[in-house]
Every structure is written in C-alpha cells, then in structure tokens.
Scaffold this motif. Structure first.
Motif: not given
Length: 337
Positions: A34-36, A254, A258
C-alpha cells in the motif's frame, strides 16, 4: 520437494486448501504494498531504536545444554515493560547472538528453542506485548483470537505493529546486555540471527527488512502472508477471527495491507531459511509459501509435511530442520565475534 499429503482430520475445511501439488504453492504471490508502506515501517523502526531498553537480568532459572537461562526484563516502544528469557553460554565468550520469536499464545518458558543453533550463542526470547505471563500489558488481550484484533481499526494502533517493535527492542536489550554484541550492525561488527515460528515467523518477516543488525533468519510456518488470500481461507487459527471481523468491517483490508508478511518479504534481502508446510489447519499453507516466494534475497526452503498438526514422521522432520538451521546460520552469519 515433499509429495502431496492427505490426513484424516475433523476440520470442516481442507487444511491443504486444494493445493494438490507442492509446486503450485511456489507460485503464490505477495500482494502489492500500500502507499507509504516503506515509510510507515521505517518510521516505526526509527522510533523503536530510539527507545532505551533498560534491560535487567534476573537470577539463573535453569542450566542445560551448555547455557544458563535467566529471566530478563526490558522496555519497548510506548514505554511498555516486557519480560522473557536470556540464555548465555556457560563457558567461553559469546560468539553469536539470536532473537527468538514465539508462536501465538505466548511463551511460558524457553522450551526447545534453546540452545540456539550455534555454540557460543547468546539468545533473548522475548514475550511480545499481551502474550504470555511475562508479556502481559494492561488493556491488551492475551487470547490469540482477541489479541489479533486489538487496535485493528488503524495502522497506527494495531497491536501487531507494537509486537514488531518488541522484537526490535529485544535486539536492543540483547546488544546492551552482551558486550560482544554491542557492535551489531556496525561496519565490521557481528550480525544477529532471528528465529521465529508461526506468529513469530510473521512478525520476523515484518521486522527484519528494516533492521541491519541482523544477518540471517529462519521463519517457520510464518503467518500473516498474503492477507487478501487469507481472508478467503477458513482456518483454526487467529486468522479466522480476522476473517469474521472483516465480514463486518471490510475496510480493515486497508489496515491489513501494512501488516502483510509476504509484502514485507519483498523488502527482505538477508539470507532466510523458510520451513513451510503443505497441510496446516491454523496457518494456511498458501500464506506461508507466499512469504517464501516473495523474499528478495538469498533463500532456502524446507517443505514440511504439516504444521500445527501431529503426524507420523514429524520428529524426523524436526530433527532435519534443526540440522539445516545449524548449517544455515553457521554459513550465513560468517565470522564469529
């Protein structure tokens, strides 16, 4: 490669998940990050490394197999005080250092994780937050099905991130307590080894890409691999609690992105030995193999007939894995301290 297996069992699902040929498991991919993702973990690592672990060694609790075993306490991220065990060689200087993660349900003692794979090794066996008598933290459940959901509403509060920090801080405690390991990660200094099984295997995959104090790792039946796939697979482990939560809160995907051990493995470049099972009712094998398949560095694979399940031949397979572990770390950790 071990052949496909079929066991008599009472589970209402297939613990081999339809992967009739082992080769099929070697194609299970990792989800995209995921982003970041990298910035998130690098930030958490930097904060954990800034923690003063203030380790304290207790009296000798046991002596066996060439090591003395002490209780140990240390401070982790967020000011959490945790405990565990520290093993030191009875004779001679420390030549190697290991951090040893535990399975879900915690650790009630050092068990067969000691002695460490190499002679002359010091090892710390931490109890991560919420797990086991020495890892109890007020407000964090100690039952796996509840623990795995604690703080899951946000990547910043999810307990798994804190557990990863507990491993980093355990390494800091080890290097603070053992002078021979103080230079771990520095040019010309020693490199630590990591051992983790099941829960500890998944945590290791999440922790190791960011920590240059480590030189080699073994991940046995690692969990948290390929969460999108795991959410489709019934199991008897903590993943079932996550699946049930996801049905009511689909947005949790979501957050889980991470904390995917297979995604993290795409950043893991240090030599890694993975022991992955063909049949496992608690940690679905496709997720285990996803971690192995995604590794970015040198990797070895030992295929186990089963995980989290008693079977004929498991003692011989465990002995083979022990021998592989000793050889692997002896070759990969290089020159002794």
């Amino acid at each position: 490669m071990a052949p496909p297996v079929a066991f008599s069992h009472g589970f209402p699902f297939d613990p081999a998940y339809g992967y009739g040929a082992p080769d099929a498991l070697l194609s299970v991919p990792a989800p995209p990050a995921p982003d970041g993702f990298d910035a998130f973990w690098r930030g958490r690592y930097a904060r954990a490394r800034a923690v003063d672990p203030r380790p304290v060694i207790g009296p000798v609790e046991e002596e066996r197999d060439g090591v003395t075993i002490h209780g140990v306490g240390y401070t982790s991220a967020g000011g959490v005080r945790l405990g565990g065990w520290l093993a030191l060689p009875v004779e001679g200087p420390v030549r190697y250092g290991f951090v040893v993660g535990h399975g879900y349900g915690g650790r009630q003692g050092p068990g067969r994780d000691l002695p460490a794979p190499l002679p002359g090794a010091a090892a710390i066996l931490p109890c991560v937050r919420g797990m086991g008598e020495r890892g109890r933290v007020e407000g964090i459940p100690d039952l796996a099905d509840e623990h795995v959901l604690h703080g899951i509403g946000s990547r910043d509060t999810y307990v798994i991130g804190g557990c990863v920090a507990d491993l980093w801080c355990a390494a800091s405690a080890l290097t603070a307590l053992v002078p021979e390991l103080a230079g771990a990660g520095l040019p010309g200094g020693p490199r630590l080894g990591y051992l983790g099984e099941s829960f500890g295997g998944g945590l290791g995959a999440l922790a190791l890409p960011w920590d240059d104090r480590f030189g080699a790792a073994q991940l046995t039946v690692p969990t948290f691999g390929n969460h999108p796939l795991r959410l489709t697979l019934p199991c008897a482990g903590s993943g079932e609690a996550v699946r049930a939560h996801h049905r009511e809160h689909p947005e949790v995907t979501d957050v889980l992105g991470y904390f995917d051990a297979a995604t993290a493995a795409t950043r893991l470049t240090l030599p890694t030995l993975v022991a992955a099972a063909l049949f496992d009712p608690s940690v679905p094998p496709p997720g285990q193999f996803a971690v192995h398949n995604a590794l970015a560095g040198e990797r070895e694979l030992q295929v186990l007939t089963a995980g989290h399940f008693a079977y004929r031949g498991m003692t011989a397979e465990a002995a083979e894995l022990d021998a592989n572990r000793t050889r692997f770390f002896g070759e990969r950790l290089g020159t002794a301290v």
